[in-house]
Design a protein around this motif. Structure first.
Motif, PDB file in Angstrom:
ATOM      1  N   MET A   1      11.562  -6.297  18.870  1.00 41.55           N
ATOM      2  CA  MET A   1      10.402  -5.733  18.667  1.00 41.55           C
ATOM      3  C   MET A   1       9.086  -6.479  18.659  1.00 41.55           C
ATOM      4  N   THR A   2       8.521  -5.788  19.831  1.00 36.44           N
ATOM      5  CA  THR A   2       7.199  -6.468  20.080  1.00 36.44           C
ATOM      6  C   THR A   2       6.029  -6.757  19.042  1.00 36.44           C
ATOM      7  N   GLN A   3       6.135  -6.321  18.061  1.00 34.90           N
ATOM      8  CA  GLN A   3       5.175  -6.509  17.050  1.00 34.90           C
ATOM      9  C   GLN A   3       5.538  -7.798  16.368  1.00 34.90           C
ATOM     10  N   LEU A   4       6.540  -8.259  16.470  1.00 32.26           N
ATOM     11  CA  LEU A   4       7.225  -9.623  15.810  1.00 32.26           C
ATOM     12  C   LEU A   4       6.743 -10.699  16.727  1.00 32.26           C
ATOM     13  N   LEU A   5       6.171 -10.447  18.159  1.00 29.40           N
ATOM     14  CA  LEU A   5       5.706 -11.895  18.806  1.00 29.40           C
ATOM     15  C   LEU A   5       4.507 -12.353  18.033  1.00 29.40           C
ATOM     16  N   PRO A   6       4.451 -13.680  18.074  1.00 28.70           N
ATOM     17  CA  PRO A   6       3.366 -14.357  17.689  1.00 28.70           C
ATOM     18  C   PRO A   6       2.041 -13.691  18.453  1.00 28.70           C
ATOM     19  N   LEU A   7       1.078 -13.781  17.837  1.00 27.54           N
ATOM     20  CA  LEU A   7      -0.209 -13.866  18.779  1.00 27.54           C
ATOM     21  C   LEU A   7      -0.783 -15.042  19.213  1.00 27.54           C
ATOM     22  N   THR A   8      -1.428 -14.952  20.294  1.00 24.98           N
ATOM     23  CA  THR A   8      -1.795 -16.231  20.797  1.00 24.98           C
ATOM     24  C   THR A   8      -3.388 -16.526  20.131  1.00 24.98           C
ATOM     25  N   ASP A   9      -3.868 -17.719  20.308  1.00 24.72           N
ATOM     26  CA  ASP A   9      -5.030 -18.170  19.496  1.00 24.72           C
ATOM     27  C   ASP A   9      -6.278 -17.297  20.210  1.00 24.72           C
ATOM     28  N   GLN A  10      -6.221 -16.808  21.520  1.00 25.12           N
ATOM     29  CA  GLN A  10      -7.144 -16.102  22.005  1.00 25.12           C
ATOM     30  C   GLN A  10      -6.889 -14.558  21.559  1.00 25.12           C
ATOM     31  N   ASP A  11      -5.894 -14.032  21.319  1.00 31.02           N
ATOM     32  CA  ASP A  11      -5.753 -12.789  20.731  1.00 31.02           C
ATOM     33  C   ASP A  11      -6.243 -12.622  19.075  1.00 31.02           C
ATOM     34  N   ILE A  12      -5.842 -13.697  18.530  1.00 32.93           N
ATOM     35  CA  ILE A  12      -6.565 -13.693  17.107  1.00 32.93           C
ATOM     36  C   ILE A  12      -8.164 -13.971  16.934  1.00 32.93           C
ATOM     37  N   ALA A  13      -8.514 -14.876  17.965  1.00 33.65           N
ATOM     38  CA  ALA A  13     -10.085 -14.615  17.998  1.00 33.65           C
ATOM     39  C   ALA A  13     -10.392 -13.439  18.454  1.00 33.65           C
ATOM     40  N   GLN A  14      -9.927 -12.804  19.208  1.00 37.07           N
ATOM     41  CA  GLN A  14     -10.649 -11.481  19.505  1.00 37.07           C
ATOM     42  C   GLN A  14     -10.763 -10.431  18.429  1.00 37.07           C
ATOM     43  N   ALA A  15      -9.253 -10.463  17.744  1.00 34.70           N
ATOM     44  CA  ALA A  15      -9.284  -9.628  16.654  1.00 34.70           C
ATOM     45  C   ALA A  15     -10.499 -10.071  15.645  1.00 34.70           C
ATOM     46  N   LEU A  16     -10.681 -11.235  15.190  1.00 32.28           N
ATOM     47  CA  LEU A  16     -11.526 -11.667  14.196  1.00 32.28           C
ATOM     48  C   LEU A  16     -12.931 -11.418  14.705  1.00 32.28           C
ATOM     49  N   SER A  17     -13.283 -11.232  15.988  1.00 30.25           N
ATOM     50  CA  SER A  17     -14.551 -11.095  16.615  1.00 30.25           C
ATOM     51  C   SER A  17     -14.750  -9.620  16.719  1.00 30.25           C
ATOM     52  N   GLN A  18     -13.894  -8.675  16.725  1.00 27.77           N
ATOM     53  CA  GLN A  18     -14.078  -7.354  17.127  1.00 27.77           C
ATOM     54  C   GLN A  18     -13.862  -6.367  15.544  1.00 27.77           C
ATOM     55  N   THR A  19     -12.762  -6.823  15.106  1.00 28.38           N
ATOM     56  CA  THR A  19     -12.681  -5.877  13.913  1.00 28.38           C
ATOM     57  C   THR A  19     -12.593  -6.652  12.609  1.00 28.38           C
ATOM     58  N   LEU A  20     -12.191  -7.731  12.629  1.00 27.86           N
ATOM     59  CA  LEU A  20     -11.853  -8.406  11.338  1.00 27.86           C
ATOM     60  C   LEU A  20     -12.943  -9.649  11.253  1.00 27.86           C
TER      61      LEU A  20
END
Length: 101
Positions: A1-20
């Motif tokens: 299941m692709t949703q259980l792959l860890p996010l990269t630090d870049q992915d997390i930073a993007q989520a924090l800056s965009q919606t979180l």
């Protein structure tokens, strides 16, 4: 299941800056704190988070204090942040706004 792959630090930073932008990333966890008026408001927040978590079938760690609620998100199965955590954090953020003034 692709949703259980860890996010990269870049992915997390993007989520924090965009919606979180009210969330933080600390020790491999997404963290959000709400300051409430009192115990009843804290419990209303926790109850609403519980409903959202059940709907998403993804459950956070919660710390409840008299006038504070702390949410800690990560995917327990792989001990990392995944897309599931970002989806749940976004759903919580949008829904809790109506409870806390």
């Amino acid at each position: 299941m692709t949703q259980l792959l860890p996010l990269t630090d870049q992915d997390i930073a993007q989520a924090l800056s965009q919606t979180l932008n009210n969330w933080s990333y600390v020790s491999q966890r997404l963290i959000r704190k709400w300051h409430t008026k009192n115990w009843l408001e804290s419990m209303a927040v926790v109850n609403q988070i519980s409903i959202i978590a059940e709907k998403e079938q993804h459950h956070p760690n919660l710390t409840i204090k008299y006038s504070e609620v702390i949410v800690e998100l990560y995917t327990h199965d792989i001990n990392a942040i995944t897309r599931l955590d970002v989806i749940l954090a976004d759903a919580i953020e949008k829904d809790i706004q109506g409870i806390i003034n």
